[in-house]
Scaffold this motif. Structure first.
Motif, PDB file in Angstrom:
ATOM      1  N   TYR A   1      -9.369  18.631  -8.319  1.00  0.00           N
ATOM      2  CA  TYR A   1      -9.534  19.856  -9.104  1.00  0.00           C
ATOM      3  C   TYR A   1      -8.176  20.430  -9.457  1.00  0.00           C
ATOM      4  N   ILE A   2      -7.323  20.488  -8.442  1.00  0.00           N
ATOM      5  CA  ILE A   2      -6.035  21.144  -8.679  1.00  0.00           C
ATOM      6  C   ILE A   2      -5.233  20.377  -9.717  1.00  0.00           C
ATOM      7  N   ILE A   3      -5.233  19.062  -9.608  1.00  0.00           N
ATOM      8  CA  ILE A   3      -4.477  18.269 -10.591  1.00  0.00           C
ATOM      9  C   ILE A   3      -5.010  18.549 -11.990  1.00  0.00           C
ATOM     10  N   ILE A   4      -6.315  18.421 -12.152  1.00  0.00           N
ATOM     11  CA  ILE A   4      -6.885  18.513 -13.497  1.00  0.00           C
ATOM     12  C   ILE A   4      -6.860  19.944 -14.028  1.00  0.00           C
ATOM     13  N   ILE A   5      -7.253  20.880 -13.164  1.00  0.00           N
ATOM     14  CA  ILE A   5      -7.231  22.270 -13.636  1.00  0.00           C
ATOM     15  C   ILE A   5      -5.812  22.666 -13.981  1.00  0.00           C
ATOM     16  N   GLY A   6      -4.878  22.235 -13.157  1.00  0.00           N
ATOM     17  CA  GLY A   6      -3.474  22.543 -13.412  1.00  0.00           C
ATOM     18  C   GLY A   6      -3.012  21.975 -14.751  1.00  0.00           C
ATOM     19  N   ALA A   7      -3.516  20.799 -15.089  1.00  0.00           N
ATOM     20  CA  ALA A   7      -3.051  20.154 -16.316  1.00  0.00           C
ATOM     21  C   ALA A   7      -3.769  20.680 -17.553  1.00  0.00           C
ATOM     22  N   PHE A   8      -5.045  20.982 -17.438  1.00  0.00           N
ATOM     23  CA  PHE A   8      -5.822  21.297 -18.644  1.00  0.00           C
ATOM     24  C   PHE A   8      -6.236  22.764 -18.778  1.00  0.00           C
ATOM     25  N   PHE A   9      -6.372  23.433 -17.664  1.00  0.00           N
ATOM     26  CA  PHE A   9      -6.918  24.802 -17.755  1.00  0.00           C
ATOM     27  C   PHE A   9      -5.983  25.788 -17.091  1.00  0.00           C
ATOM     28  N   GLN A  10      -4.744  25.708 -17.473  1.00  0.00           N
ATOM     29  CA  GLN A  10      -3.704  26.483 -16.818  1.00  0.00           C
ATOM     30  C   GLN A  10      -4.013  27.973 -16.721  1.00  0.00           C
ATOM     31  N   GLN A  11      -4.649  28.507 -17.781  1.00  0.00           N
ATOM     32  CA  GLN A  11      -4.802  29.959 -17.817  1.00  0.00           C
ATOM     33  C   GLN A  11      -5.898  30.479 -16.892  1.00  0.00           C
ATOM     34  N   TYR A  12      -6.864  29.643 -16.624  1.00  0.00           N
ATOM     35  CA  TYR A  12      -7.995  30.155 -15.840  1.00  0.00           C
ATOM     36  C   TYR A  12      -8.144  29.405 -14.527  1.00  0.00           C
ATOM     37  N   GLN A  13      -7.043  29.199 -13.837  1.00  0.00           N
ATOM     38  CA  GLN A  13      -7.129  28.343 -12.656  1.00  0.00           C
ATOM     39  C   GLN A  13      -8.176  28.781 -11.639  1.00  0.00           C
ATOM     40  N   ALA A  14      -8.005  30.017 -11.135  1.00  0.00           N
ATOM     41  CA  ALA A  14      -8.925  30.471 -10.078  1.00  0.00           C
ATOM     42  C   ALA A  14     -10.358  30.519 -10.590  1.00  0.00           C
ATOM     43  N   THR A  15     -10.529  30.993 -11.817  1.00  0.00           N
ATOM     44  CA  THR A  15     -11.873  31.092 -12.386  1.00  0.00           C
ATOM     45  C   THR A  15     -12.525  29.717 -12.471  1.00  0.00           C
ATOM     46  N   MET A  16     -11.760  28.754 -12.914  1.00  0.00           N
ATOM     47  CA  MET A  16     -12.297  27.404 -13.028  1.00  0.00           C
ATOM     48  C   MET A  16     -12.733  26.877 -11.664  1.00  0.00           C
ATOM     49  N   LEU A  17     -11.846  27.053 -10.705  1.00  0.00           N
ATOM     50  CA  LEU A  17     -12.134  26.545  -9.366  1.00  0.00           C
ATOM     51  C   LEU A  17     -13.392  27.226  -8.819  1.00  0.00           C
ATOM     52  N   PHE A  18     -13.413  28.535  -8.985  1.00  0.00           N
ATOM     53  CA  PHE A  18     -14.546  29.346  -8.544  1.00  0.00           C
ATOM     54  C   PHE A  18     -15.838  28.848  -9.209  1.00  0.00           C
ATOM     55  N   SER A  19     -15.756  28.596 -10.513  1.00  0.00           N
ATOM     56  CA  SER A  19     -16.962  28.174 -11.230  1.00  0.00           C
ATOM     57  C   SER A  19     -17.442  26.813 -10.744  1.00  0.00           C
ATOM     58  N   LEU A  20     -16.504  25.943 -10.442  1.00  0.00           N
ATOM     59  CA  LEU A  20     -16.904  24.623  -9.960  1.00  0.00           C
ATOM     60  C   LEU A  20     -17.683  24.756  -8.661  1.00  0.00           C
ATOM     61  N   TYR A  21     -17.121  25.532  -7.741  1.00  0.00           N
ATOM     62  CA  TYR A  21     -17.802  25.701  -6.455  1.00  0.00           C
ATOM     63  C   TYR A  21     -19.162  26.347  -6.672  1.00  0.00           C
ATOM     64  N   LEU A  22     -19.192  27.317  -7.583  1.00  0.00           N
ATOM     65  CA  LEU A  22     -20.439  28.005  -7.878  1.00  0.00           C
ATOM     66  C   LEU A  22     -21.462  27.028  -8.447  1.00  0.00           C
ATOM     67  N   LEU A  23     -20.994  26.136  -9.299  1.00  0.00           N
ATOM     68  CA  LEU A  23     -21.889  25.136  -9.881  1.00  0.00           C
ATOM     69  C   LEU A  23     -22.516  24.296  -8.755  1.00  0.00           C
ATOM     70  N   GLY A  24     -21.674  23.954  -7.780  1.00  0.00           N
ATOM     71  CA  GLY A  24     -22.186  23.203  -6.627  1.00  0.00           C
ATOM     72  C   GLY A  24     -23.300  23.964  -5.934  1.00  0.00           C
ATOM     73  N   ILE A  25     -23.066  25.270  -5.719  1.00  0.00           N
ATOM     74  CA  ILE A  25     -24.070  26.092  -5.046  1.00  0.00           C
ATOM     75  C   ILE A  25     -25.358  26.151  -5.869  1.00  0.00           C
ATOM     76  N   VAL A  26     -25.196  26.399  -7.160  1.00  0.00           N
ATOM     77  CA  VAL A  26     -26.372  26.521  -8.015  1.00  0.00           C
ATOM     78  C   VAL A  26     -27.168  25.219  -8.018  1.00  0.00           C
ATOM     79  N   MET A  27     -26.458  24.107  -8.159  1.00  0.00           N
ATOM     80  CA  MET A  27     -27.118  22.802  -8.153  1.00  0.00           C
ATOM     81  C   MET A  27     -27.870  22.589  -6.847  1.00  0.00           C
ATOM     82  N   SER A  28     -27.233  22.992  -5.747  1.00  0.00           N
ATOM     83  CA  SER A  28     -27.879  22.773  -4.451  1.00  0.00           C
ATOM     84  C   SER A  28     -29.153  23.599  -4.358  1.00  0.00           C
ATOM     85  N   ILE A  29     -29.103  24.799  -4.934  1.00  0.00           N
ATOM     86  CA  ILE A  29     -30.295  25.652  -4.907  1.00  0.00           C
ATOM     87  C   ILE A  29     -31.424  25.012  -5.722  1.00  0.00           C
TER      88      ILE A  29
END
Ligand code: GDP
Ligand code: MG
Length: 806
Positions: free
Chosen positions: A577-605
């Motif tokens: 995540y860090i490599i890719i988010i760092g390379a492609f989504f520089q402006q929204y790093q924390a948000t992107m990471l947060f959303s990914l984890y959230l997606l995991g939670i939602v999928m699990s639900i």
């Protein structure tokens, strides 16, 4: 070894006699005393009893009894002598040697901790044994027995941290486990850990231990909280009422731990005022310094019977009668314990009794007595016993506990915090905020040390490049090992930060609140609030998370939780995540990471909902969530756990990741470009050569082979290869990526699709093995691998295809 294991003609010296009460007394009276020599006259397989020669006369013991006598054989003694490093002269002749070894072995104490969840067992275990086990402020962190060792006052302690349990009935796996452990392993001393700020509930378990009639002492832990509350507890009085030595402890500071161990030795050795024991006088010198030495009061610690009231006591006695017609020991259970458990309709004890010759008589008596209880008390016997036990505890507390402070200060604060943190609205907002903060810190704070390590790796790489002559070895070092291992080792700080957060959440008690506020949502999916704890733990590593599902009593909820834990993004995926988010989504790093984890939670639900409806059958049962008071986690404990994870991460780097990097390098290096080129007779510039070489390597060929499958997700062969390699361990996805030289050709959309694939696809092999072990069937591991990978593919394709349209 046990006496029963000696063969005919062999002899040994008695180390100790296990078992309890009546049996122990009888066997000691027969002359089975430590230091005594026993010879086996006849021990034939299938032959019961076994004949022994002891003190020049013949005795016979039943095999089950002989199993409870620990001896040291001649062979063992010799082995022991040879294993000694310091050359203190040992007795040369066999007899003296045996005695010597028996005495030494006797100085080994097996001690185990039994207590409610969250009373501080693991904390005491850690302080006492200088161990690093996980502590957590919610029920059910310890799911397995942990072993530790320590030396104290000339004794060697083997200490065992058992899972927390509220009771010793046979309902939950923990209860059965603890009970089985006590019965089968016959620990020398049981340390009943009790939360002093929550006596009533904690002492309930104590009454059951007393029923079992096992050697025990009580660690009155969290004594600091009791002191702070201003309430008064007369510990000596409590000790007398329960017939158990009570030692106040504060695991957080280590207060009282020495007294605790000291008392364990005393209980093991018996009261100190026996004459003619040099050993003991020596220790008693120590005692004088310790305020809680039971020496003075040793006589008052006589085993008591928990009084259940005249009606129940009469029933217990009646049931004990036919049980006692059988020779002891009945599978090590005390007669009284079995009688009480029979009244409670305990299935396991019924099985034990079922094997006795007069089983029918006993069962008839039980059912008679149950009817009597129903008649007299107007309640079934199970409830009646529980009530009586609570009554006993309340009575005892009335005599020795004085409530001065209205509430524990920590509880008042807890209530105030809980009003906000578990509120219907603010609860969720706070939880999301905490998660966001966690990911923000992981990124921003982690950035600095990450840059330093990155710089270090780069420097090292260029140094190696400069110093080494060109060739395969250099390529292996620079492009294989340094690129691969170096590529993931830089994420150590991020992973430490993540773990520090999880550890803090567990220790403070916040995690239990998270489970609490999630309970309603979880119920809707056929799950339980408790399931949320393994899910959050899954952010760290799926393996302990899957094991932590053991605390979920309900099998259906437990299995579903296990199946969805892999969707929680584990820390090994973080580097990608860090490599890719760092390379492609520089402006929204924390948000992107947060959303990914959230997606995991939602999928699990979503998946949990589907599984509960279509895959895993059965009813789920409701369960009360307990909310422990908040506790400020000690910095030391958080630091220790975080560092423990750091060490594991580094170890993984040195082993799995290193090996994988080398394998990936080999596969990407051969067959050599040169050879290929000669065949094709093409002459090209250096840069193109490299890429072509990689593509034509074995790795490239593998990647190309799977490319058609992953092309709809916007992935090319390099991504495909990383994903396959990541099945061994998820860090390998990142290390492979950095070895293959980045993903320059990727579009941001493809990068997003790739992230989603990595988030959702199958758990690593070790996690699959854990699922198969914990669920009891490998089919669930295969199922998990298949459904997650399918899900990953579908989501990834959807994102890429829909995104391409926009
Ligand atoms: P276990 O479930 O019985 O193993 O309990 P843990 O050892 O995991 O401890 C539960 C919580 O209580 C942790 O947050 C500990 O830091 C805290 N704790 C343990 N012992 C004490 C103590 O003596 N005093 C106080 N105030 N807190 C303690
Ligand atoms: Mg524990």
């Amino acid at each position: 070894m046990r006496l029963s294991e000696l063969n005919t003609g062999e002899s040994g010296v008695i180390v100790k006699v296990h078992g309890h009460g009546g049996f122990r007394k009888r066997i000691v009276e027969m002359g089975f005393i430590r230091g005594t020599k026993v010879e086996v006259l006849l021990n034939a397989p299938l032959h019961d009893p076994v004949k022994y020669k002891l003190l020049d006369y013949e005795v016979s013991l039943r095999r089950a009894e002989a199993e409870l006598v620990e001896v040291v054989s001649v062979e063992e003694a010799k082995e022991w002598r040879d294993s000694q490093v310091d050359q203190t002269p040992l007795p040369a002749n066999e007899k003296d040697l045996l005695h010597h070894v028996a005495l030494e072995k006797r100085k080994t104490l097996n001690v185990c901790f039994v207590g409610n969840p969250n009373c501080g067992k693991t904390s005491i275990f850690n302080v006492a044994g200088h161990a690093d086990e996980r502590v957590g402020n919610y029920s059910g962190v310890t799911v397995d027995a942990k072993k530790g060792e320590l030396d104290f006052e000339g004794y060697h302690f083997n200490i065992i941290d058992l899972p927390g349990t509220y009771s010793l009935s046979a309902y939950t796996p923990e209860e059965l486990y603890v009970r089985k452990y006590i019965i089968e392993q016959t620990p020398d001393v049981i340390i009943n850990v009790v939360d002093a700020s929550n006596l009533e509930r904690n002492l309930y378990l104590t009454t059951q231990l007393i029923d079992m009639d096992v050697p025990m002492i009580m660690a009155l832990n969290m004594y600091d909280e009791l002191r702070e509350s201003g309430n008064h507890l007369d510990t000596q009085q409590l000790a007398t009422l329960l017939g158990v030595p009570v030692i106040p402890t504060v695991a957080k500071t280590g207060e009282g731990i020495n007294e605790l161990l000291h008392t364990a030795v005393h209980v093991y050795e018996g009261p100190c005022n026996i004459e003619n024991d040099e050993d003991r006088t020596m220790r008693c010198k120590n005692c004088q310094l310790l305020s809680h030495c039971p020496q003075a009061t040793a006589k008052s610690f006589k085993h008591i019977h928990v009084n259940h009231g005249s009606i129940l006591e009469a029933a217990i006695e009646k049931i004990e009668e036919p049980i006692r017609k059988n020779p002891e020991p009945h599978h090590n259970y005390s007669g009284r314990f079995m009688a009480i458990k029979l009244l409670e309709n305990d299935r396991q004890i019924r099985d034990v009794i079922g094997n006795l010759p007069n089983a029918e008589e006993i069962f008839a008596m039980v059912s008679d007595q149950q009817k009597m209880i129903q008649r007299e008390l107007d309640d079934n016997s199970e409830n009646a016993i529980t009530d009586a036990k609570y009554g006993f505890v309340q009575g005892a507390l009335k005599e020795c506990f004085e409530k001065v402070g209205k509430r524990m200060p920590s509880r008042i604060l807890t209530k105030k915090i809980d009003a906000v943190v578990t509120n219907k609205w603010s609860g969720y907002i706070i939880f999301l905020a905490v998660l966001y903060l966690m990911f923000w810190c992981t990124f921003s704070l982690g950035q600095y040390p990450m840059d330093w390590i990155d710089l270090g790796v780069e420097e090292l790489s260029s140094l190696v490049s400069r110093l080494m002559p060109d060739g395969m070895l250099k390529d292996l070092l620079v492009d294989g090992i340094l690129a691969g291992v170096g590529g993931v080792i830089v994420f150590l700080p991020n992973i430490l930060i993540l773990y520090a957060f999880i550890s803090w959440m567990e220790d403070s008690g916040y995690m239990a609140r998270v489970a609490f506020i999630m309970d309603r949502i979880m119920h809707k999916m056929g799950l339980h609030g408790k399931s949320f704890i393994p899910m959050i733990m899954g952010f760290g590593c799926g393996i302990p998370a899957i094991m932590a599902t053991r605390t979920i009593e309900d099998r259906k909820s437990r299995l579903i939780t296990m199946l969805i834990v892999p969707l929680m993004s584990c820390s090994a995926r973080l580097p990608v995540y860090i490599i890719i988010i760092g390379a492609f989504f520089q402006q929204y790093q924390a948000t992107m990471l947060f959303s990914l984890y959230l997606l995991g939670i939602v999928m699990s639900i979503v998946m949990a909902h589907l599984f509960s409806r279509f895959v895993v059958k059965g009813e789920s049962s409701p369960f009360v969530m307990e909310l422990p008071p908040y506790r400020l986690p000690s910095g030391k404990s958080v630091f220790r756990h975080t560092w423990e994870k750091g060490k594991q991460y580094l170890k993984k780097m040195g082993t799995t990741i290193l090996a994988a990097s080398v394998i990936i390098w080999v596969l990407s290096y051969f067959p050599r470009v040169q050879e290929v080129q000669e065949v094709q007779g093409v002459q090209e510039v250096q840069g193109v050569q490299e890429v072509q070489g990689m593509e034509q390597s074995y790795l490239g060929q593998i990647g190309k082979a799977i490319e058609p499958v992953i092309r709809p997700c916007g992935m090319a062969w390099k991504e495909g290869v990383s994903i396959i390699a990541g099945v061994g361990a998820k860090e390998i996805v990142a290390s492979t990526m950095s070895e293959l030289g980045g993903f320059d050709t990727m579009t941001p959309l493809a990068a997003l699709a790739f992230l989603i694939f990595v988030l959702l696809y199958m758990p690593c092999i070790p996690a699959c093995v854990t699922i198969s072990k914990e669920s009891g069937h490998w089919k669930w591991a295969v199922f998990t691998a298949l459904y997650t990978t399918t899900l990953a593919w579908i989501c990834s394709v959807l994102v890429y295809q829909i995104g391409s349209l926009i």
